[in-house]
Design a protein around this motif. Structure first.
Motif: not given
Length: 207
Positions: A131-135
């Motif tokens: 999720y942090n990668d996507l952000l």
């Protein structure tokens, strides 16, 4: 044993769960640039990277968008979303290197989630990471110019391959970043002048 690397990555896994995974999982070898799942296919397995690296991306209007990379011991956030959903995949996953994946049957994963708390913890931790990668990907698209995105992309590739010499074509870079080869070629010349990269034949050296 297929589960030895899981014990190293996740020492809190229950012994009974490890035995279940040993019994029902499939350890499969994929060659470089081989699809694990294609957008539009139904997902039958939750993949966990034994070794190697996997690129996850989606395609919209014939343009590919890089989402993130998966490394050893990790799984895919989008695969988690399909554990309770039978809709076709809205993403593709392809190996960056020759890779081995531990494939967990989705129907078994659904049962294990209810039975073994440790698996829920792993899924949540992986979900948070990607999720942090996507952000970060979204932030790069919105806030960064293409030159900055290209530099971050090359740094990530260098880290994943554990080498500053990358066998990458300008066309492949353009595909991952959702732009044209001509634009990437111009930017690479600019980065070369700044001594950030150096073109060595068909390979790119990250300085």
């Amino acid at each position: 044993m297929k589960t030895d690397f899981l014990i190293k990555c996740y020492p809190n896994l229950e012994k009974e769960l490890l035995q279940e995974i040993e019994n029902y999982s499939l350890l499969k070898t994929f060659t470089s640039k081989e699809y694990i799942v294609k957008q539009g296919q139904n997902i039958r397995y939750l993949p966990v990277i034994y070794n190697g690296c996997v690129k996850v991306f989606c395609n919209e209007d014939s343009i590919d968008f890089l989402l993130y990379f998966i490394e050893s011991g990790e799984s895919c956030i989008y695969s988690f979303a399909h554990i309770h959903d039978t809709k076709p995949a809205e993403f593709s996953a392809i190996t960056e290197l020759d890779s081995e994946l531990l494939l967990l049957p989705i129907d078994k994963v659904m049962l294990w989630i209810k039975k073994f708390p440790s698996l829920n913890s792993i899924i949540l931790n992986n979900y948070k990471k990607h999720y942090n990668d996507l952000l970060n990907t979204t932030k790069q698209i919105i806030c960064y110019n293409l030159e900055d995105r290209l530099i971050e992309y090359l740094k990530t590739k260098s880290k994943l391959k554990e080498s500053n010499l990358l066998n990458l074509s300008h066309q492949n870079i353009a595909k991952d970043l959702g732009t044209s080869r001509e634009v990437i070629s111009r930017l690479m010349k600019k980065l070369s002048v700044k001594e950030i990269v150096k073109q060595e034949g068909r390979k790119i050296k990250v300085l």
